[in-house]
Design a protein around this motif. Structure first.
Motif, PDB file in Angstrom:
ATOM      1  N   ARG A  33      17.442  -7.942   3.798  1.00 44.52           N
ATOM      2  CA  ARG A  33      17.917  -6.842   2.977  1.00 44.52           C
ATOM      3  C   ARG A  33      16.816  -5.788   2.902  1.00 44.52           C
ATOM      4  NH1 ARG A  33      21.415  -7.421  -2.284  1.00 44.52           N
ATOM      5  NH2 ARG A  33      21.790  -9.393  -1.206  1.00 44.52           N
ATOM      6  N   ALA A  34      17.208  -4.532   2.949  1.00 44.32           N
ATOM      7  CA  ALA A  34      16.247  -3.433   2.828  1.00 44.32           C
ATOM      8  C   ALA A  34      16.536  -2.636   1.571  1.00 44.32           C
ATOM      9  CB  ALA A  34      16.335  -2.528   4.044  1.00 44.32           C
ATOM     10  N   ALA A  35      15.494  -2.093   0.987  1.00 50.95           N
ATOM     11  CA  ALA A  35      15.658  -1.327  -0.247  1.00 50.95           C
ATOM     12  C   ALA A  35      14.626  -0.216  -0.315  1.00 50.95           C
ATOM     13  CB  ALA A  35      15.527  -2.235  -1.464  1.00 50.95           C
ATOM     14  N   TRP A  36      14.945   0.768  -1.126  1.00 52.79           N
ATOM     15  CA  TRP A  36      14.001   1.822  -1.483  1.00 52.79           C
ATOM     16  C   TRP A  36      13.760   1.741  -2.984  1.00 52.79           C
ATOM     17  CZ3 TRP A  36      11.467   5.033   1.848  1.00 52.79           C
ATOM     18  CH2 TRP A  36      11.930   5.103   3.162  1.00 52.79           C
ATOM     19  N   PHE A  37      12.483   1.797  -3.334  1.00 54.62           N
ATOM     20  CA  PHE A  37      12.059   1.908  -4.715  1.00 54.62           C
ATOM     21  C   PHE A  37      11.272   3.215  -4.838  1.00 54.62           C
ATOM     22  CE2 PHE A  37      12.763  -2.243  -6.834  1.00 54.62           C
ATOM     23  CZ  PHE A  37      13.265  -2.955  -5.763  1.00 54.62           C
ATOM     24  N   ARG A  38      11.103   3.680  -6.060  1.00 47.52           N
ATOM     25  CA  ARG A  38      10.295   4.889  -6.265  1.00 47.52           C
ATOM     26  C   ARG A  38       9.492   4.750  -7.549  1.00 47.52           C
ATOM     27  NH1 ARG A  38      15.128   9.294  -7.600  1.00 47.52           N
ATOM     28  NH2 ARG A  38      15.695   8.463  -9.662  1.00 47.52           N
ATOM     29  N   GLN A  39       8.384   5.464  -7.573  1.00 46.97           N
ATOM     30  CA  GLN A  39       7.540   5.447  -8.761  1.00 46.97           C
ATOM     31  C   GLN A  39       6.961   6.833  -8.990  1.00 46.97           C
ATOM     32  OE1 GLN A  39       4.398   2.490  -8.792  1.00 46.97           O
ATOM     33  NE2 GLN A  39       4.273   2.589 -11.018  1.00 46.97           N
ATOM     34  N   ALA A  40       7.268   7.390 -10.136  1.00 47.09           N
ATOM     35  CA  ALA A  40       6.723   8.677 -10.536  1.00 47.09           C
ATOM     36  C   ALA A  40       5.461   8.444 -11.368  1.00 47.09           C
ATOM     37  CB  ALA A  40       7.759   9.460 -11.337  1.00 47.09           C
ATOM     38  N   PRO A  41       4.574   9.423 -11.418  1.00 47.51           N
ATOM     39  CA  PRO A  41       3.345   9.255 -12.208  1.00 47.51           C
ATOM     40  C   PRO A  41       3.647   8.901 -13.650  1.00 47.51           C
ATOM     41  CG  PRO A  41       3.191  11.196 -10.820  1.00 47.51           C
ATOM     42  CD  PRO A  41       4.609  10.707 -10.705  1.00 47.51           C
ATOM     43  N   ALA A  91       8.815  11.523  -6.709  1.00 49.65           N
ATOM     44  CA  ALA A  91       8.147  10.224  -6.860  1.00 49.65           C
ATOM     45  C   ALA A  91       7.583   9.812  -5.510  1.00 49.65           C
ATOM     46  CB  ALA A  91       9.126   9.165  -7.354  1.00 49.65           C
ATOM     47  N   ALA A  92       6.821   8.737  -5.531  1.00 51.19           N
ATOM     48  CA  ALA A  92       6.437   8.071  -4.290  1.00 51.19           C
ATOM     49  C   ALA A  92       7.534   7.072  -3.968  1.00 51.19           C
ATOM     50  CB  ALA A  92       5.103   7.372  -4.453  1.00 51.19           C
ATOM     51  N   TYR A  93       8.115   7.199  -2.789  1.00 48.77           N
ATOM     52  CA  TYR A  93       9.219   6.332  -2.369  1.00 48.77           C
ATOM     53  C   TYR A  93       8.691   5.261  -1.429  1.00 48.77           C
ATOM     54  CZ  TYR A  93      12.738   9.339  -4.444  1.00 48.77           C
ATOM     55  OH  TYR A  93      13.519  10.032  -5.342  1.00 48.77           O
ATOM     56  N   CYS A  94       9.073   4.032  -1.714  1.00 47.31           N
ATOM     57  CA  CYS A  94       8.560   2.887  -0.966  1.00 47.31           C
ATOM     58  C   CYS A  94       9.714   2.067  -0.409  1.00 47.31           C
ATOM     59  CB  CYS A  94       7.706   2.029  -1.891  1.00 47.31           C
ATOM     60  SG  CYS A  94       6.908   0.637  -1.088  1.00 47.31           S
ATOM     61  N   CYS A  95       9.595   1.725   0.848  1.00 44.30           N
ATOM     62  CA  CYS A  95      10.584   0.882   1.523  1.00 44.30           C
ATOM     63  C   CYS A  95      10.194  -0.580   1.341  1.00 44.30           C
ATOM     64  CB  CYS A  95      10.598   1.256   2.999  1.00 44.30           C
ATOM     65  SG  CYS A  95      11.532   0.182   4.073  1.00 44.30           S
ATOM     66  N   GLU A  96      11.182  -1.436   1.076  1.00 47.91           N
ATOM     67  CA  GLU A  96      10.896  -2.850   0.883  1.00 47.91           C
ATOM     68  C   GLU A  96      11.945  -3.684   1.623  1.00 47.91           C
ATOM     69  OE1 GLU A  96       9.703  -3.992  -2.963  1.00 47.91           O
ATOM     70  OE2 GLU A  96       8.719  -2.086  -3.374  1.00 47.91           O
ATOM     71  N   TRP A 115       6.666  -4.655   1.801  1.00 45.57           N
ATOM     72  CA  TRP A 115       6.775  -3.258   1.411  1.00 45.57           C
ATOM     73  C   TRP A 115       5.784  -2.402   2.180  1.00 45.57           C
ATOM     74  CZ3 TRP A 115       5.511  -7.239  -1.864  1.00 45.57           C
ATOM     75  CH2 TRP A 115       4.176  -7.325  -2.242  1.00 45.57           C
ATOM     76  N   GLY A 116       6.103  -1.125   2.265  1.00 42.09           N
ATOM     77  CA  GLY A 116       5.241  -0.197   2.958  1.00 42.09           C
ATOM     78  C   GLY A 116       4.327   0.542   1.995  1.00 42.09           C
ATOM     79  N   GLY A 117       3.597   1.525   2.529  1.00 43.85           N
ATOM     80  CA  GLY A 117       2.639   2.266   1.719  1.00 43.85           C
ATOM     81  C   GLY A 117       3.233   3.419   0.938  1.00 43.85           C
ATOM     82  N   GLY A 118       4.472   3.786   1.266  1.00 45.08           N
ATOM     83  CA  GLY A 118       5.133   4.838   0.507  1.00 45.08           C
ATOM     84  C   GLY A 118       5.018   6.207   1.136  1.00 45.08           C
TER      85      GLY A 118
END
Length: 125
Positions: A33-41, A91-96, A115-118
């Motif tokens: 399964r693949a997903a995208w997550f994100r994180q804002a400051p 945000a910084a978007y990260c693939c997982e 996960w990747g580096g974003g």
């Protein structure tokens, strides 16, 4: 060891579009399964979208109808197409990726093993 590398981030005006890509080191999206997550400051990492090996997708409510996740298994890539971007999407978007099988959506970071580096997405005038 699975490696994921994101690309496609950048600066876009509100209402604009971006296409994020995540390249995997092997042919994993037929089994993972693949997903995208994100994180804002200053905020916690949040789930954005996921796709199963069979193609089932799920999205967080705030991006439903604006974002689309897809996989290109031949090229070991997962794509997040983003339309009508809003400042709150910045945000910084990260693939997982996850090797776990599940009948229910997996939206927690702990569900994913790789996960990747974003890649950074900025939405501003």
């Amino acid at each position: 060891q699975v490696q994921l590398v994101e690309s496609g981030g950048g600066l876009v005006q509100p209402g604009g579009s971006l296409r994020l890509s995540c390249a995997a080191s092997g042919r994993i999206f037929s089994t993972h399964r693949a997903a995208w997550f994100r994180q804002a400051p200053g905020k916690e990492r949040e789930f954005v979208a996921a796709i199963t090996p069979s193609g089932s997708t799920n999205y967080t409510d705030t991006v439903m109808g604006r974002f689309a996740i897809s996989t290109d298994k031949a090229n070991n890539t997962v794509v997040l197409q983003m339309f009508n971007l809003k400042p709150e999407d910045a945000a910084a978007y990260c693939c997982e990726a996850s090797e776990r099988a599940s009948w229910v959506p997996m939206t927690a970071r702990s569900d994913y093993q790789y996960w990747g580096g974003g890649t950074q997405v900025t939405v501003s005038l």
